[in-house]
Each structure stands twice: as structure tokens, then as C-alpha cells.
Design a protein around this motif. Structure first.
Motif, short mmCIF file in Angstrom:
data_model
loop_
_atom_site.label_atom_id
_atom_site.label_comp_id
_atom_site.label_asym_id
_atom_site.label_seq_id
_atom_site.Cartn_x
_atom_site.Cartn_y
_atom_site.Cartn_z
N LEU A 15 -60.72 30.74 45.99
CA LEU A 15 -59.84 29.57 45.95
C LEU A 15 -58.77 29.66 44.87
O LEU A 15 -57.84 28.86 44.85
CB LEU A 15 -60.71 28.31 45.72
CG LEU A 15 -60.06 26.94 45.86
CD1 LEU A 15 -59.57 26.71 47.29
CD2 LEU A 15 -61.05 25.84 45.45
N THR A 16 -58.88 30.65 44.00
CA THR A 16 -58.01 30.71 42.82
C THR A 16 -56.52 30.65 43.14
O THR A 16 -55.77 29.88 42.51
CB THR A 16 -58.32 31.96 41.99
OG1 THR A 16 -59.69 31.92 41.59
CG2 THR A 16 -57.45 32.02 40.74
N GLU A 18 -54.95 29.25 45.60
CA GLU A 18 -54.60 27.89 46.00
C GLU A 18 -54.63 26.94 44.81
O GLU A 18 -53.79 26.04 44.69
CB GLU A 18 -55.55 27.41 47.09
CG GLU A 18 -55.19 26.02 47.61
CD GLU A 18 -56.13 25.53 48.70
OE1 GLU A 18 -56.16 24.30 48.94
OE2 GLU A 18 -56.82 26.36 49.31
N LEU A 19 -55.60 27.12 43.91
CA LEU A 19 -55.67 26.28 42.72
C LEU A 19 -54.46 26.46 41.83
O LEU A 19 -53.94 25.49 41.24
CB LEU A 19 -56.94 26.58 41.93
CG LEU A 19 -58.27 26.15 42.55
CD1 LEU A 19 -59.43 26.58 41.66
CD2 LEU A 19 -58.32 24.64 42.76
N ASP A 20 -53.97 27.69 41.72
CA ASP A 20 -52.77 27.94 40.92
C ASP A 20 -51.59 27.13 41.44
O ASP A 20 -50.86 26.48 40.68
CB ASP A 20 -52.42 29.43 40.95
CG ASP A 20 -53.41 30.29 40.16
OD1 ASP A 20 -54.11 29.73 39.29
OD2 ASP A 20 -53.47 31.51 40.43
N ALA A 23 -52.29 23.24 41.02
CA ALA A 23 -52.12 22.81 39.63
C ALA A 23 -50.65 22.71 39.27
O ALA A 23 -50.23 21.73 38.63
CB ALA A 23 -52.84 23.78 38.70
N LYS A 49 -59.87 28.70 33.81
CA LYS A 49 -58.43 28.80 34.04
C LYS A 49 -57.69 27.92 33.04
O LYS A 49 -58.19 26.88 32.60
CB LYS A 49 -58.07 28.33 35.46
CG LYS A 49 -58.52 29.27 36.56
CD LYS A 49 -57.68 30.55 36.62
CE LYS A 49 -56.24 30.26 37.00
NZ LYS A 49 -55.47 31.54 37.16
N LEU A 347 -57.80 18.53 41.31
CA LEU A 347 -58.35 19.89 41.24
C LEU A 347 -59.86 19.89 41.51
O LEU A 347 -60.37 20.74 42.26
CB LEU A 347 -58.06 20.49 39.87
CG LEU A 347 -56.58 20.79 39.58
CD1 LEU A 347 -56.38 21.16 38.13
CD2 LEU A 347 -56.06 21.90 40.49
N ARG A 350 -60.72 19.30 45.16
CA ARG A 350 -60.43 20.47 46.01
C ARG A 350 -61.52 21.54 45.86
O ARG A 350 -61.95 22.16 46.84
CB ARG A 350 -59.06 21.08 45.63
CG ARG A 350 -58.69 22.30 46.47
CD ARG A 350 -58.50 21.90 47.93
NE ARG A 350 -58.41 23.05 48.83
CZ ARG A 350 -59.43 23.56 49.51
NH1 ARG A 350 -60.66 23.03 49.37
NH2 ARG A 350 -59.27 24.57 50.32
N ILE A 351 -61.98 21.74 44.62
CA ILE A 351 -63.03 22.74 44.38
C ILE A 351 -64.32 22.33 45.07
O ILE A 351 -65.00 23.14 45.72
CB ILE A 351 -63.23 22.93 42.87
CG1 ILE A 351 -62.01 23.63 42.26
CG2 ILE A 351 -64.51 23.73 42.58
CD1 ILE A 351 -61.99 23.62 40.75
#
Length: 585
Positions: A15-16, A18-20, A23, A49, A347, A350-351
Motif C-alpha cells: 500500500l506504500t 498509494e499512501l505516499d 498523504a 513513514k 491515512l 485507508r490502512i
């Protein structure tokens, strides 16, 4: 296609990217300079992160070691600290607070005897927030405890959830009394040191950190500005400073129900007791959430059918959130250095959607749309604000008559002064000019970046004789306005004048005797009545202590000597004249 390839990848690492992106978009919308995030799963830290800048002006990047004020997430530590003492048999948190702190008092004497440590931890004491007791930061922990006896409750004990930081201040003092250590020392030696968590508790410790985030505030004009670091003096309620990398160990400990790296620090039973829903706290704002409850230092609710526990935190320049789903053995924490933003929730949700294999809910779109509507409404509200005033009114007295000191036994002293055609307010380190609102009401301004009760309206009241006797302000919305009584001033506080008042006064055939007691205060003896104590009121007037609304005034004659005693009573004004041959200068 193989079965393996058809299985959805729910690993956090996937998922990283998408998280970037998420955010970055959320930070831009809510003007948040720095965000740090930690995810733990199955006893491991699976993601750390950091995005943005911990100090915009110095162009310093945030890291996962950046120090943030975590605010009310601190309450999870306070409750756990007390659970350690319960686990050892040194504390029974079902017993009254007075068993540990005999001087503990509430406004309601029944509640004083009944409030337990668990009531403090679950916000069930009957007290509303009364935050302006602690916000100015000029009271010690013991002084804040003492103030409780003068604070009006909004509900009866154990009838309604009412969030209260002063209750956690008292809970911290319970930990100190039982352990014999300061709250900070107890937290470090019994919890954070064992969890390898560097923590601080003060502005000084935050400032000394090599990697400290700067707090920022978004003003009413939606512009972000750098803020001061305002400490939280109710330490046990919200003062811990730490990094998201460190908080990962806290989440591991909680998800392991009191164990860390093979060492058991707390029994699983007590961890479950803290996190169990105890007090109904409110209905859900969104259909994905269930009703909110509060346990002992932990909030509890459901998210898309999954039981979640944790705590949020918010203060000037800071917003934080920690959320655990015990059944999934996953925990997420997000820290930001701007107050009042939902980036943490966007965030974290979403996680959790990803980890639970659910389709993502468009939280960013929902909350962004809501924010923009709120900003538009604010402009409308600002335009309507002047209509709240009653036009073409003026104060009932000259401005000089409002000047003086006013006191409340818990909220302290307000001093009103005059500068040209304006009044000024000074209260416990805050100061600001007052604008006339209408009649005998004045208003404080909005002052960015200061601990000031912005836009607060204060109203002056007069006594029966037309003297300015008190001022009141809505410093706590759930109870009646807080009333500050005018402090005695004038001749009545002058020992020389009081001596001049001593003597015999005649009314009809009765002699009224004024004397001075051992403390230099006046007494009054009227035939066939008890001895009355007189206390300075205003000018040359004294209040009769046991007779509410009864006052006596001493008047000087043409030669300057006190020769009249004037009774101001609800049923009229009556004069007694000094006895012949009993003159005093």
C-alpha cells in the motif's frame, strides 16, 4: 490463473505508493507540514513513514524519530500506569479517590465521597471540561486538584460521559501518591524505559530534542502560521512528547496484552478491562462506524464491523491518533504538527480498509468536501456576526467604574483597567483590549497564537445600590457563566479608616457598637442580635458576613470624621449617628 495470484495482497508494504500519494494530497488540503506514521502487525513494525517538513522555515524534513506532542494519547499511558499498581495489589481503582488523596474534594459533597479512580479514568465524575482552569498553565498539579471543589458539575456522578482533563490530573496524582514517585519518573521507570521508548514531558525537553517538530496553526483566514510550543500542564492528560517510531513499541505492548519482547509487564485481564467499553460516549457520525464508548484511558468503537480501540489527541499545533484492531493484531499511529485536521483518520482508515481486505472508503473526498463547505459557512457566519450586537447602546456607568479586580476561587483573578476610551482585561497571564458589545457587556478579541479566550463576552452586573459588583463569562459552556466577584477596594481596606469607624452609633433608643477584632476586621453588635463580622466590600462599605445582601456604609461628616453608619438592606436604607462624645478622626 493460480489461486495464489488471485488472492488479494493485503500486506501493508504493497500500500506504500498509494499512501505516499494520499498523504501528499491530504497534507496540501489541510496545510499540514509534517506527518509521521507507524504500523505494527503481528508483533512487528511493518511500516514507518515520514512526509513533509518538521520545520518549514528551516526546511528541515520530518523523520520517523521526529518528536511530537502526542496530546491525549498520553491518557493510555496514565491508565496503564495505574493498572500496574492495581496488578500489584497496591491500588483498588474501584475505591474512592479520597482513599488515596484525602484532600480530594468536588463541588458536590456526595460525589466527593463516591468518585472512584475508575470514574476519573472513564470521564464519569459529573464534571464538564472546565479547561480554562489548566490552559493558562500557571497552576501546579496540586493547585488544579484544589480547584475542583469550586467547579460546578454539569451532571450527577456516573450519569453521562464528560471528557475531563482535570480528572486525569487527579489520576496522575493518585499514581504519585501510591508509587512514591513523580508521574514522569513512574511512567519512565515502569513503562517507557522497559519498552525502549524515549519520552519527554515538557517544553524544555521538546526544545532540547535534535529532531523536534514545530507546531503550526491554521488561522481563520485558512492561512497556516508557525506557533509557539504550548505545554500541557495537566501532564497525565496529555503532555508526553515522543516519536512515531517509539509509539510503535507502545502498540506492540498493547496488542500483546501487556507483554513486550518476552517480558510480561501487565496482566492481560487488566489490558482488556482498560479497553472494554464502559461509558457511552456518542453516536457515530458515519455509517462505517459504530457508537463510541470510553473505557479506562481508551476509546472503543467499531469500524466496518471490526472492533477498534485507541485514542486521539489534539492541542494547539498538534493532532495525533492511535488506533488498534486487536482481533487483527494490527495498530496504526499517525502524528501531525497542525491542530484540528483529519489527515490521521484518512491515512489510518485507508490502512485498515486494506488490511481487512475491504474496498477503500473515499475518506479524503468526503472530508475535503465537508471542509470546503465549512469554510464557506464560516465566511457567512463572519458576515452575520455584527448583527449579534444590540445597536446604539452604551454602558450604564463611566468606564472607570468598571475598573478593579474580580476573583473566582478556582478561575482566579481578572483585573480590568482603563486606557483612554477603552477597557483592558488581564487574567492569569493573558491580556487584551475589550471592545464594547452592548449595554454592560464587552468582548475579547481573537488573538492568533496566544492562549487567550478568543471572542469571549464578559458581562458586568451591579448590586442593589448600583455599584459594579461582579463580572461573568462563559468559560465553561455546560454550566452557568463563571462569576468573578469584585475584590474589595477603597477606604474599607485601609486599616486607618477601619479604626476611624470604631465606636458607638445611635438609632432610636438602640446603641450599635462597632469594634475591631484581633485580626483588624470590624465587628458590629446590635442589641438583641448576635455579633456580626464586617468584611470590606467597596469604598466605605462593608458586607455583613452572615446576612446576604446586607451592608453597612460609614460616612464622614463636614469635619472629616466618621459620624454616620448607614444600613443598606433589602427593605430600605437606615441611618445610625455616632453617639455624642464618641468622635473619631
Amino acid at each position: 490463473m493460480s489461486n495464489r495470484s488471485a488472492v488479494k495482497d493485503t500486506s501493508i508494504a504493497s500500500l506504500t505508493p498509494e499512501l505516499d500519494a494520499l498523504a501528499a494530497e491530504a497534507m496540501a488540503e489541510w496545510k499540514v507540514p509534517a506527518v509521521t506514521l507507524a504500523v505494527v502487525q503481528n508483533g512487528e513494525t511493518v511500516l514507518l513513514k515520514a512526509w513533509g517538513q518538521r520545520d518549514v522555515e528551516a526546511a528541515l524534513p520530518a523523520t520517523t524519530e521526529t518528536q511530537f506532542l502526542i496530546c491525549s494519547i498520553t491518557k493510555t499511558f496514565t491508565a496503564t500506569a495505574l493498572a500496574l499498581l492495581v496488578d500489584e495489589g497496591r491500588l483498588d481503582w474501584s475505591k474512592p479517590v479520597r482513599d488515596t488523596i484525602p484532600e480530594f474534594r468536588l463541588h458536590d459533597p456526595v460525589a466527593t465521597e463516591r468518585v472512584t479512580v475508575r470514574d476519573l479514568l472513564s470521564h464519569h465524575s459529573g464534571l464538564p471540561r472546565h479547561d480554562w482552569i489548566w490552559i493558562p498553565g500557571d497552576l501546579s498539579r496540586v493547585e488544579m486538584l484544589t480547584a475542583l471543589r469550586h467547579l460546578e458539575p454539569a451532571r450527577d456522578i456516573r450519569t453521562e460521559f464528560q471528557y475531563n482533563n482535570l480528572a486525569y490530573n487527579a489520576a496522575g496524582l493518585v499514581a504519585e501518591r501510591v508509587s512514591g514517585q513523580s508521574f514522569e519518573e513512574f511512567i519512565r521507570t515502569r513503562l517507557t524505559d522497559k519498552l525502549r521508548m524515549p519520552v519527554g514531558f515538557s517544553a524544555e525537553e521538546h526544545a532540547a530534542a535534535d529532531d523536534a517538530a514545530v507546531p503550526y496553526l491554521v488561522e481563520r483566514d485558512d492561512e497556516r502560521r508557525r506557533s509557539k510550543f504550548f505545554p500541557i500542564p495537566t501532564t497525565a492528560a496529555g503532555a508526553i512528547v515522543t516519536s512515531v517510531a517509539a509509539i510503535a513499541n507502545w502498540m506492540k505492548f498493547l496488542l500483546a496484552e501487556g507483554e513486550f519482547e518476552g517480558q510480561r509487564l501487565l496482566s492481560p485481564t487488566l489490558v482488556r478491562e482498560m479497553q472494554a467499553p464502559r461509558v457511552y460516549a456518542g453516536a457515530a457520525a458515519w455509517e462505517e462506524f459504530g457508537p463510541s464508548h470510553y473505557g479506562l484511558g481508551f476509546g472503543s468503537f467499531t469500524y466496518r464491523g471490526e472492533r477498534a480501540v485507541g485514542h486521539s489527541g489534539g492541542w494547539l499545533g498538534w493532532s495525533t491518533l492511535l488506533r488498534l484492531i486487536p482481533a487483527r493484531n494490527i495498530g496504526v499511529a499517525v502524528f501531525t504538527n497542525t491542530g484540528g485536521n483529519p489527515v490521521m483518520s484518512i491515512l489510518i482508515n485507508r490502512i485498515l480498509d486494506h488490511a481487512c481486505g475491504n474496498a477503500p472508503v473515499p475518506w479524503l473526498d468526503r472530508l475535503r468536501d465537508m471542509r470546503r463547505k465549512v469554510l464557506a459557512q464560516q465566511k457567512s457566519d463572519e458576515a452575520a456576526r455584527p448583527t449579534e450586537r444590540k445597536l446604539n447602546t452604551r454602558p450604564s456607568h463611566d468606564l472607570a467604574d468598571f475598573c478593579g479586580a474580580y476573583e473566582h476561587p478556582a478561575y482566579g483573578r481578572v483585573v480590568i483597567t482603563q486606557d483612554a476610551d477603552n477597557l483592558h482585561w488581564a487574567w492569569r497571564g493573558t491580556k487584551a483590549p475589550l471592545s464594547h458589545r452592548h449595554y454592560d457587556s464587552f468582548q475579547l478579541p481573537y488573538v492568533f497564537g496566544e492562549l487567550n479566550p478568543d471572542d469571549l463576552v464578559i458581562s458586568f452586573t451591579t448590586d442593589r445600590d448600583g455599584n459594579i459588583a461582579s463580572l461573568s463569562a462563559q468559560l465553561e459552556a455546560l454550566v452557568a457563566d463563571i462569576v468573578f466577584t469584585r475584590v474589595a477596594a477603597g477606604d474599607c481596606v485601609d486599616p486607618t479608616f477601619r479604626i476611624a469607624c470604631v465606636g458607638r452609633y445611635i438609632r432610636g433608643d438602640a446603641t450599635h457598637v462597632v469594634a475591631e477584632d484581633a485580626e483588624g476586621q470590624l465587628t458590629l453588635k446590635i442589641p438583641f442580635q448576635p455579633l456580626y463580622q464586617l468584611r470590606p466590600y467597596q469604598g466605605a462599605t462593608f458586607a455583613i458576613v452572615t446576612l446576604d445582601g446586607y451592608r453597612v456604609e460609614f460616612r464622614r461628616g463636614p469635619a472629616g470624621a466618621v459620624d454616620e453608619l448607614v444600613y443598606h438592606q433589602p427593605n430600605g436604607t437606615f441611618i445610625a449617628r455616632r453617639a455624642e462624645g464618641d468622635s473619631r478622626s
